[in-house]
Structures are given as C-alpha cells and as structure tokens.
Scaffold this motif. Structure first.
Motif, PDB file in Angstrom:
ATOM      1  N   THR A  48      -3.675 -11.532  -3.639  1.00  0.00           N
ATOM      2  CA  THR A  48      -3.614 -12.798  -4.360  1.00  0.00           C
ATOM      3  C   THR A  48      -4.836 -13.691  -4.189  1.00  0.00           C
ATOM      4  O   THR A  48      -5.000 -14.654  -4.947  1.00  0.00           O
ATOM      5  N   ASN A  49      -5.700 -13.427  -3.203  1.00  0.00           N
ATOM      6  CA  ASN A  49      -6.911 -14.239  -3.068  1.00  0.00           C
ATOM      7  C   ASN A  49      -8.088 -13.646  -3.847  1.00  0.00           C
ATOM      8  O   ASN A  49      -9.219 -14.116  -3.738  1.00  0.00           O
ATOM      9  N   ILE A  50      -7.809 -12.594  -4.612  1.00  0.00           N
ATOM     10  CA  ILE A  50      -8.787 -12.021  -5.535  1.00  0.00           C
ATOM     11  C   ILE A  50      -8.332 -12.395  -6.944  1.00  0.00           C
ATOM     12  O   ILE A  50      -7.140 -12.327  -7.262  1.00  0.00           O
ATOM     13  N   SER A  51      -9.269 -12.807  -7.800  1.00  0.00           N
ATOM     14  CA  SER A  51      -8.889 -13.272  -9.130  1.00  0.00           C
ATOM     15  C   SER A  51      -8.157 -12.184  -9.906  1.00  0.00           C
ATOM     16  O   SER A  51      -8.378 -10.990  -9.700  1.00  0.00           O
ATOM     17  N   LYS A  52      -7.295 -12.615 -10.806  1.00  0.00           N
ATOM     18  CA  LYS A  52      -6.511 -11.673 -11.607  1.00  0.00           C
ATOM     19  C   LYS A  52      -7.423 -10.767 -12.426  1.00  0.00           C
ATOM     20  O   LYS A  52      -7.166  -9.566 -12.567  1.00  0.00           O
ATOM     21  N   ALA A  53      -8.508 -11.332 -12.950  1.00  0.00           N
ATOM     22  CA  ALA A  53      -9.452 -10.538 -13.751  1.00  0.00           C
ATOM     23  C   ALA A  53     -10.085  -9.441 -12.904  1.00  0.00           C
ATOM     24  O   ALA A  53     -10.226  -8.292 -13.350  1.00  0.00           O
ATOM     25  N   ASN A  54     -10.462  -9.764 -11.670  1.00  0.00           N
ATOM     26  CA  ASN A  54     -11.089  -8.767 -10.795  1.00  0.00           C
ATOM     27  C   ASN A  54     -10.077  -7.728 -10.305  1.00  0.00           C
ATOM     28  O   ASN A  54     -10.425  -6.559 -10.121  1.00  0.00           O
ATOM     29  N   ARG A  55      -8.826  -8.154 -10.117  1.00  0.00           N
ATOM     30  CA  ARG A  55      -7.787  -7.176  -9.766  1.00  0.00           C
ATOM     31  C   ARG A  55      -7.578  -6.187 -10.900  1.00  0.00           C
ATOM     32  O   ARG A  55      -7.421  -4.984 -10.680  1.00  0.00           O
ATOM     33  N   SER A  56      -7.578  -6.675 -12.117  1.00  0.00           N
ATOM     34  CA  SER A  56      -7.422  -5.799 -13.287  1.00  0.00           C
ATOM     35  C   SER A  56      -8.608  -4.857 -13.407  1.00  0.00           C
ATOM     36  O   SER A  56      -8.443  -3.677 -13.747  1.00  0.00           O
ATOM     37  N   LEU A  57      -9.800  -5.363 -13.108  1.00  0.00           N
ATOM     38  CA  LEU A  57     -11.004  -4.527 -13.164  1.00  0.00           C
ATOM     39  C   LEU A  57     -10.922  -3.399 -12.142  1.00  0.00           C
ATOM     40  O   LEU A  57     -11.256  -2.245 -12.444  1.00  0.00           O
ATOM     41  N   LEU A  58     -10.473  -3.714 -10.934  1.00  0.00           N
ATOM     42  CA  LEU A  58     -10.312  -2.692  -9.903  1.00  0.00           C
ATOM     43  C   LEU A  58      -9.291  -1.643 -10.331  1.00  0.00           C
ATOM     44  O   LEU A  58      -9.503  -0.434 -10.157  1.00  0.00           O
ATOM     45  N   ALA A  59      -8.189  -2.099 -10.912  1.00  0.00           N
ATOM     46  CA  ALA A  59      -7.100  -1.190 -11.269  1.00  0.00           C
ATOM     47  C   ALA A  59      -7.472  -0.234 -12.401  1.00  0.00           C
ATOM     48  O   ALA A  59      -6.811   0.788 -12.592  1.00  0.00           O
ATOM     49  N   GLU A  60      -8.510  -0.561 -13.156  1.00  0.00           N
ATOM     50  CA  GLU A  60      -8.943   0.330 -14.242  1.00  0.00           C
ATOM     51  C   GLU A  60      -9.490   1.650 -13.716  1.00  0.00           C
ATOM     52  O   GLU A  60      -9.400   2.680 -14.385  1.00  0.00           O
ATOM     53  N   THR A  61     -10.073   1.614 -12.519  1.00  0.00           N
ATOM     54  CA  THR A  61     -10.758   2.799 -11.986  1.00  0.00           C
ATOM     55  C   THR A  61     -10.234   3.250 -10.636  1.00  0.00           C
ATOM     56  O   THR A  61     -10.457   4.384 -10.227  1.00  0.00           O
ATOM     57  N   TYR A  62      -9.517   2.376  -9.945  1.00  0.00           N
ATOM     58  CA  TYR A  62      -9.088   2.685  -8.582  1.00  0.00           C
ATOM     59  C   TYR A  62      -7.582   2.513  -8.419  1.00  0.00           C
ATOM     60  O   TYR A  62      -6.926   1.796  -9.182  1.00  0.00           O
ATOM     61  N   SER A  63      -7.057   3.183  -7.416  1.00  0.00           N
ATOM     62  CA  SER A  63      -5.640   3.081  -7.086  1.00  0.00           C
ATOM     63  C   SER A  63      -5.496   2.893  -5.578  1.00  0.00           C
ATOM     64  O   SER A  63      -6.461   3.014  -4.824  1.00  0.00           O
ATOM     65  N   ILE A  64      -4.280   2.596  -5.136  1.00  0.00           N
ATOM     66  CA  ILE A  64      -3.966   2.536  -3.710  1.00  0.00           C
ATOM     67  C   ILE A  64      -2.831   3.522  -3.486  1.00  0.00           C
ATOM     68  O   ILE A  64      -1.669   3.228  -3.762  1.00  0.00           O
ATOM     69  N   ASP A  65      -3.184   4.712  -3.015  1.00  0.00           N
ATOM     70  CA  ASP A  65      -2.207   5.790  -2.860  1.00  0.00           C
ATOM     71  C   ASP A  65      -2.070   6.170  -1.393  1.00  0.00           C
ATOM     72  O   ASP A  65      -3.062   6.491  -0.732  1.00  0.00           O
ATOM     73  N   LYS A  66      -0.844   6.139  -0.901  1.00  0.00           N
ATOM     74  CA  LYS A  66      -0.549   6.554   0.469  1.00  0.00           C
ATOM     75  C   LYS A  66       0.540   7.608   0.429  1.00  0.00           C
ATOM     76  O   LYS A  66       1.423   7.576  -0.434  1.00  0.00           O
ATOM     77  N   GLU A  67       0.465   8.528   1.371  1.00  0.00           N
ATOM     78  CA  GLU A  67       1.465   9.587   1.456  1.00  0.00           C
ATOM     79  C   GLU A  67       2.682   9.099   2.231  1.00  0.00           C
ATOM     80  O   GLU A  67       2.533   8.485   3.286  1.00  0.00           O
ATOM     81  N   LYS A  68       3.859   9.366   1.715  1.00  0.00           N
ATOM     82  CA  LYS A  68       5.095   8.968   2.380  1.00  0.00           C
ATOM     83  C   LYS A  68       5.767  10.201   2.989  1.00  0.00           C
ATOM     84  O   LYS A  68       5.797  11.263   2.353  1.00  0.00           O
ATOM     85  N   PRO A  69       6.324  10.089   4.186  1.00  0.00           N
ATOM     86  CA  PRO A  69       7.043  11.234   4.748  1.00  0.00           C
ATOM     87  C   PRO A  69       8.311  11.507   3.954  1.00  0.00           C
ATOM     88  O   PRO A  69       8.995  10.577   3.524  1.00  0.00           O
ATOM     89  N   GLU A  70       8.605  12.792   3.758  1.00  0.00           N
ATOM     90  CA  GLU A  70       9.814  13.134   3.004  1.00  0.00           C
ATOM     91  C   GLU A  70      10.967  13.522   3.926  1.00  0.00           C
ATOM     92  O   GLU A  70      12.109  13.607   3.491  1.00  0.00           O
ATOM     93  N   LYS A  71      10.658  13.744   5.206  1.00  0.00           N
ATOM     94  CA  LYS A  71      11.705  14.148   6.135  1.00  0.00           C
ATOM     95  C   LYS A  71      11.313  13.759   7.549  1.00  0.00           C
ATOM     96  O   LYS A  71      10.135  13.799   7.907  1.00  0.00           O
ATOM     97  N   VAL A  72      12.304  13.367   8.353  1.00  0.00           N
ATOM     98  CA  VAL A  72      12.052  13.111   9.765  1.00  0.00           C
ATOM     99  C   VAL A  72      13.083  13.866  10.595  1.00  0.00           C
ATOM    100  O   VAL A  72      14.274  13.875  10.267  1.00  0.00           O
ATOM    101  N   SER A  73      12.611  14.549  11.640  1.00  0.00           N
ATOM    102  CA  SER A  73      13.488  15.249  12.583  1.00  0.00           C
ATOM    103  C   SER A  73      13.387  14.534  13.920  1.00  0.00           C
ATOM    104  O   SER A  73      12.292  14.152  14.345  1.00  0.00           O
ATOM    105  N   ILE A  74      14.529  14.353  14.590  1.00  0.00           N
ATOM    106  CA  ILE A  74      14.553  13.586  15.836  1.00  0.00           C
ATOM    107  C   ILE A  74      15.006  14.479  16.984  1.00  0.00           C
ATOM    108  O   ILE A  74      16.070  15.099  16.927  1.00  0.00           O
ATOM    109  N   SER A  75      14.189  14.547  18.026  1.00  0.00           N
ATOM    110  CA  SER A  75      14.477  15.359  19.203  1.00  0.00           C
ATOM    111  C   SER A  75      15.444  14.633  20.138  1.00  0.00           C
ATOM    112  O   SER A  75      15.589  13.412  20.106  1.00  0.00           O
ATOM    113  N   GLN A  76      16.089  15.418  21.002  1.00  0.00           N
ATOM    114  CA  GLN A  76      16.960  14.831  22.029  1.00  0.00           C
ATOM    115  C   GLN A  76      16.189  13.925  22.974  1.00  0.00           C
ATOM    116  O   GLN A  76      16.756  13.017  23.572  1.00  0.00           O
TER     117      GLN A  76
END
Length: 342
Positions: A48-76
């Motif tokens: 929000t401290n970046i102007s809306k126009a500049n956020r839109s400009l970034l989004a035209e060419t870039y993304s923010i992609d992170k990998e999410k875990p699909e499973k968790v196993s818990i040990s004793q």
C-alpha cells in the motif's frame, strides 16, 4: 502475451535493477523487499505504500509465487515433515525439528539428487531439478512454524553445492537486513565436497559449513560416495585448513556409522590424523536402514567408543540424536520417489 517472472526470491540488487528498468523511484526496491520478506506479502495489492499505478505496472510482468506444502506428517517426537508439490512431477520434503525453544528447519536444495551416495534414499530416486531461490525460501516461509524457526540446515534433499547459485541467493535473502535478517551463525550448509562451489561458498557466505565424510580412507569413501573420485576428501580437508574461518564461523564433519564398515579403531585413528590441525567438530550419526542396502547401523556402544577415541585426540565429537525416523524424516530418509509418475 508478456512473460511473467516471479519476483519472490530476488535479491535487493536484482529488484533495484527491475525498478530501474520500469522507471520506478529508486526507493521502491527497498519497499518491495520489505513487503516480500519482512511482511510476507502475497500480492502487489498489499503493497500500500507503493502507488496503485506502479503496482499495476509491476503486476504486468511480475508475480509473487510461493510454494505451499500439500501434506504434513508428524512424528511421535514432534518432528514434522512437509511435502511440497512443485509441479512438473517434482516433489521435495523439508523437516522441522523442535528441541525446547529451538526449532531447526532442514530444507532441500534440489528435487532428488545426482550424487549417488549408496546410503541415501534421496540418491535412489535420482535427480529431477534444481530448486529456485523462491522454492528454497518457500520451505522457510510457508510452513506452520514460519516466523518461529531459530536455525536452518541445508541438509534435506539434494547437494547444495550442486545448486550453488540458488543456494547463495537464498542465503543472502535469509541473512540480509532487507530480507529475513537471520544470523549466519544460525545457518549450516552441508556438502559432500563439490570443491569449486565449496570455495565460492566459503568466500561469498558467512554461514557454517558441514562436510559429509563417512570414511577417512579414499577407496572406502568412494564406494560409499562416488564423488570421492572427483573431489578427494584429503583435498577438501587441506582447503579447509588453509581457509581463515575467523572464529565466528564453524566447520564440522558429518560421519554416518555403518556396522563393520567404518566404525572401528582403525577408522577413528585415521580420522583424527586427517583432521589434525583443523578447528572442527565431528557429528556421529546413526544409519537408518534403507531398502536394497546391505548396510547396517553401528550399535550405541560402538558409537560411544568411537566418540571417546576422537575426543582423546582433542576433537569435539557428538552423537546426533535421531529425530523423525517413524515418518522417514531422519538423516538419509527423505525421498519423494513414490510420488513420481503417479
């Protein structure tokens, strides 16, 4: 149609270059880094401290992609193993190991591994791909314990020095003030000894180094670890003896103990001779049996005798407590082979 590039996993200099190309104000790069790494933003709209126009400009060419875990196993014992599906038939695992107030994350640097160590389940599945910096960092930021991790070890799937560019980039972001600001003293990177990349790591990072050795005898080590033929352990140790670690940085050796193979007095004597003159410690590790292997782990009394011999020679030696074995999260057991081609 424009190609979209993931901004997550970029360093401050890389983002500064991007801002320059897009003719954004110079201070925008630090704002972006703060949102990506300090505030864990998942979209440009949150910045929000970046102007809306500049956020839109970034989004035209870039993304923010992170990998999410699909499973968790818990040990004793409380250890958690996270499974990530990276797409294109690529899977990785990361382990979170709690110990009181300490929470250690064992993360992966490759999907699979090409090094062929005979005692490792990851090696048995072969090599699928290098991980990008964002795929490495996602293991740190997208698990349930995100924000609570006190220590990181690059000891999961893969050989970190075989993916040195992504590993060094991820280490910079983890330790830089503009990133996660972790102390390098809380991060250890393990290697079987890929010498050119190891030299780069020693020069470009301040994190701790761990060497997988498993035998002081070259021919025997080569049978366990084919990399010995190209990068001899004696050469690796000599390089480390010549390097100035500056007192704040630690080099250690990982030694998996195999019954009747590398666990007698002859081996402890040879190991102490090899490491003489190097300020180091040795971590003795119990072997966890894997399918289609004739290797067996040494008994506890044998490990303690080995430890005592090294300590008499002035080498600090610990016996690592096995964690997460019941969910295949212990040393040498990480593997996603059963997920491939399913």
């Amino acid at each position: 149609m424009k190609e979209i590039t993931n901004l997550y996993g970029k360093t401050l200099p890389q983002i500064q270059e991007i801002c320059g190309e897009l003719k954004l104000p110079a201070f925008t790069a630090k704002q972006i880094c703060s949102w990506l790494y300090e505030k864990n933003a998942g979209s440009f709209e949150e910045m929000t401290n970046i102007s809306k126009a500049n956020r839109s400009l970034l989004a035209e060419t870039y993304s923010i992609d992170k990998e999410k875990p699909e499973k968790v196993s818990i040990s004793q014992d409380g250890t958690k193993k996270y499974l990530f599906d990276l797409g294109q038939n690529r899977f990785i695992e990361a382990a979170m190991i709690p110990d009181g107030e300490r929470k250690t994350l064992c993360l992966s640097s490759q999907a699979g591994c090409k090094m062929g160590c005979t005692f490792c389940m990851t090696a048995k599945q072969g090599f699928q791909s290098q991980l990008t910096p964002s795929e490495i960092l996602s293991q740190f930021t997208e698990i349930e314990e995100a924000g609570q991790i006190t220590n990181i070890v690059y000891m999961g799937m893969g050989e970190p020095m075989d993916n040195i560019d992504s590993v060094l980039t991820s280490l910079e972001i983890l330790t830089a003030d503009y990133g996660f600001a972790m102390s390098p003293k809380r991060i250890t990177v393990s290697t079987i000894g890929v010498i050119p990349a190891m030299k780069r790591f020693l020069e470009e990072s301040k994190c701790h180094l761990a060497i997988s050795i498993h035998s002081p005898f070259p021919e025997e080590r080569q049978r366990l670890m084919p990399v010995e033929k190209k990068y001899p352990i004696e050469e690796i140790v000599e390089i480390l003896k010549q390097h100035d670690f500056g007192g704040q940085r630690r080099v250690s050796f990982e030694y998996i103990m195999f019954a009747g193979v590398n666990d007698d007095d002859r081996h402890s004597a040879a190991l102490s001779r090899l490491l003489k003159g190097l300020d180091t410690r040795v971590n003795l590790i119990g072997f966890h049996p894997i399918p289609d292997s004739a290797l067996n782990g040494s008994s506890r009394p044998v490990m303690e005798a080995f430890q005592a011999h090294l300590q008499k020679k002035g080498i600090t030696t610990t016996i690592r407590r096995s964690r997460g074995q019941d969910i295949d999260a212990a040393c040498g057991l990480l593997s996603t082979k059963e997920r491939l081609n399913n």
